[in-house]
Design an enzyme around this catalytic site. Sequence first.
Site, mmCIF file in Angstrom:
data_model
loop_
_atom_site.group_PDB
_atom_site.id
_atom_site.type_symbol
_atom_site.label_atom_id
_atom_site.label_comp_id
_atom_site.label_asym_id
_atom_site.label_seq_id
_atom_site.Cartn_x
_atom_site.Cartn_y
_atom_site.Cartn_z
ATOM 1 N N ARG A 74 -7.643 4.845 6.823
ATOM 2 C CA ARG A 74 -6.364 5.517 6.557
ATOM 3 C C ARG A 74 -6.555 6.701 5.608
ATOM 4 O O ARG A 74 -5.954 7.764 5.807
ATOM 5 C CB ARG A 74 -5.347 4.514 6.003
ATOM 6 C CG ARG A 74 -3.976 5.096 5.736
ATOM 7 C CD ARG A 74 -2.903 4.013 5.744
ATOM 8 N NE ARG A 74 -3.221 2.906 4.871
ATOM 9 C CZ ARG A 74 -2.943 2.845 3.564
ATOM 10 N NH1 ARG A 74 -2.338 3.865 2.968
ATOM 11 N NH2 ARG A 74 -3.240 1.776 2.856
ATOM 12 N N GLY B 97 0.858 -1.174 0.000
ATOM 13 C CA GLY B 97 0.000 0.000 0.000
ATOM 14 C C GLY B 97 0.891 1.219 0.000
ATOM 15 O O GLY B 97 2.050 1.131 -0.363
ATOM 16 N N SER B 98 0.363 2.358 0.390
ATOM 17 C CA SER B 98 1.204 3.556 0.460
ATOM 18 C C SER B 98 0.365 4.762 0.815
ATOM 19 O O SER B 98 -0.850 4.787 0.598
ATOM 20 C CB SER B 98 1.892 3.863 -0.886
ATOM 21 O OG SER B 98 2.676 2.785 -1.323
ATOM 22 N N ASN B 99 1.046 5.783 1.329
ATOM 23 C CA ASN B 99 0.513 7.140 1.378
ATOM 24 C C ASN B 99 1.484 8.035 0.625
ATOM 25 O O ASN B 99 2.697 7.791 0.626
ATOM 26 C CB ASN B 99 0.440 7.681 2.804
ATOM 27 C CG ASN B 99 -0.301 6.773 3.757
ATOM 28 O OD1 ASN B 99 -1.462 6.476 3.551
ATOM 29 N ND2 ASN B 99 0.383 6.341 4.803
ATOM 30 N N ASN C 216 -4.360 4.775 -1.188
ATOM 31 C CA ASN C 216 -4.780 3.505 -1.790
ATOM 32 C C ASN C 216 -6.272 3.366 -2.014
ATOM 33 O O ASN C 216 -6.724 2.291 -2.417
ATOM 34 C CB ASN C 216 -4.259 2.304 -0.993
ATOM 35 C CG ASN C 216 -2.769 2.337 -0.794
ATOM 36 O OD1 ASN C 216 -2.288 2.247 0.323
ATOM 37 N ND2 ASN C 216 -2.019 2.510 -1.873
#
Length: 805
Positions: free
Chosen positions: A542, A241-243, A513
């Site tokens: 998130r 995933g990621s931000n 995501n």
Amino acid sequence: MRIRPRQRRLAAVGTALLTVLTAAAALPSAAADRPERPHGGGLSATIRYTEYGIPHIEAKDYTNLGFGTGWAQAADQVCTLADGFVTLRGERSRWFGADAAPDGSLSSAAGNLSSDLYFKGVRQSRTVEKLLATPAPAGPSKAVKDGMRGWAAGYNAWLRQNRVTDPACKGAAWVRPVTELDVAARGFAISVLGGQGRGIDGITAAQPPSSTTTANPALTDTKKLARAASELFSQEDSDMGSNAVAFSGATTANGRGLLLGNPHYPWQGGRRFWQSQQTIPGELNVMGGSLLGTTTISIGHNAHVAWSHTVATGVTLNLHQLTLDSSDPTTYLVDGKPEKMTKRTVTVPVKGGKDVTRTQWWTRYGPVVTSLGASLPLPWTATTAYALNDPNAVNLRASDTALGFSKARSTDDVLASLRRTQGIPWVNTIAADSAGHSLFTQSQVLPRVTDDLAARCSTPLGKATYPASGVAVLDGSRGDCALGSDKDAVQPGIFGPAKMPVLKDAPYAENSNDSAWLANADRPLTGYERIFGTVGTPRSMRTRGAVEDVAAMAGQGGLTVADLQKQQFADRAPAGDLAAADTARACAALPGGTATGSDGKAVDVSAACDVLKSWDRTMGTGSRGALLFDRFWRRLTAAVPAAQLWKVPFSAADPVGTPNTLDTQVPAFAAALADTVAELRAADIPLNAKLGDHQFVVRDGRRIPVHGGTEGLGVWNKVEPVWNAAGGGYTEVVHGSSYIQAVGWDGGRCPVARTLLTYSQSSNPNSAHFSDQTRLFSGSKWVTERFCEQDIRKSPALKVVRVRG
């Protein structure tokens, strides 16, 4: 494998390399490696190491730059890389046995045998060779191919000149030299991770039916299958995933852009990042993190622009339901005309056993597949089969896209690289530049499934799966259901750049995501096809927390790199902000302070009430109550569907603020609280324990506390740890924050950059850089990057390695 003495090796291979020059009178132990004698000519590069083992690689052209990169990656990660090359050659069963499992970095294959059958099939069909031979822009450029060739030579040179000390592969016969094809095959595997790589078990298991059965009983419950498809392609339980957020100059202290990248990737295995600077004087100067085995910078910055990626919601595959010839289940019909499937017969050697030979079946649409995971069966009957279309199986362009980013001078150049090369398979791109521009775009290689095509051509299964998950199941018997082409697309059957969601110059552009819809809550993106993602649907915890945070930062203004650093390690748990107070109140209201657990036993939970009430709502290592809420929240959300968890439901008019108000009257609430308290007491963990005492990794025999939290808590600094009650709590991290960068500009010649590689540069426990950055991560500390020449030269750890081969 027995290691030959040095002189015998040198005589046998006739090569050479390496001179170590110290640039400081006293070097740390990391710089005390024995010097090598220079020998020979050919390829060469200069590698200057600064603190934490970060290499700054300089060469005269792309071949030599690849050489230096391959050499330096091998020095840090030879065992992980070698293991991946065993996978790509289809030799895991030969070396490790058919029943063992790969590390999951290059596909979702559950076992070595299915992995080998697939990757050997790729080799036998010369798939990657054909892609290498495809002229640019549809195929890779000369610069990229030169880099691959050089990388292989550098990796091989390191093997010839060094003894492997990593116990993971020390003396192993499967650590072997590689070729340009091996390097390209790694790029191919990464490209198809979301497509063929997701379906390997179903591809290699697909065999014609042995009976005349025509029914598909496994496909009768289309609603269940739609849910399965949604879960399969959800980011909630993904291992990646990621931000990332880009701020425009309208929000910053000096009118220049800022970028914070926080990818969440595996901490072990072949999908780790590795940090470096790559320089070709007058041509290229870029720094950042590369996925292991790749030749370019995946996420990074140069003097003018910084970028990061987040795993996107676009579904990178689709299915075609085949109507089979009544007399032959390996023949399918298109517009009434029969087409014979193509056989791929693959033989895999197996350690301690007989060779295994299997046949795969391929169609004009791609391979026949009998499942996408255990919960989504796709049975092959006498009348029906399913073929998997993956447009990234003809995409070897990601390195050219990354190279374009590396040479960009603005966010417009980043967008131009995406439009020119069209090489990104499964991520979004977020970027900022020194002139104050911001960018978000979901520019992916996706099957050209429009909503209109899905409406016209979906089978009954597709009518359920496409709206729910974006997985299209099209009627493969109709020629008018072909994917078609966009005029601006670099290959047939994919969307062209004009169809990609793009947001330019917003005060902030953020993604965690979810789909492109809320990249900026004040400027929502709409109008894209369902296969890209959803609009007007609930966001993850998130995403909600991230948008709250970055919108507040943008509204505050005057932002600097220091503000990005604070955001990264604030460790705020949005789920705690929404639910902890209600949980504490409901806990205190329980009659007699007891709750009944799932086993029917009464548990005194009264001590938990005050702990939850006083919890600071963060997942910091010193936070008391964080572990208690974490274990409770996991149980509650696993037991209660999201739609039933909250009193105020989701509203598209307030997507960040809803749903809210925890419903503490649901029956599972008290049981989750009781079970959590019982669990922690059984593990001898105090209810008010500091998180860092029970969430940690062990490196060099020492515990290193880890802050951050799981997906369901919504923490920006995401970590997914492994629970081991007998070992003291969470004792390892599977995936989470990885290569982190906070980048800005101050008007000088050098960017202002702070970075961190959470799991450190080397996976070799004998390396000085096995856990040094992990200790920094534990203390919320950063590496001050040395991008400019004067900063590199000032490094007290400077070590210069001149590599020749």
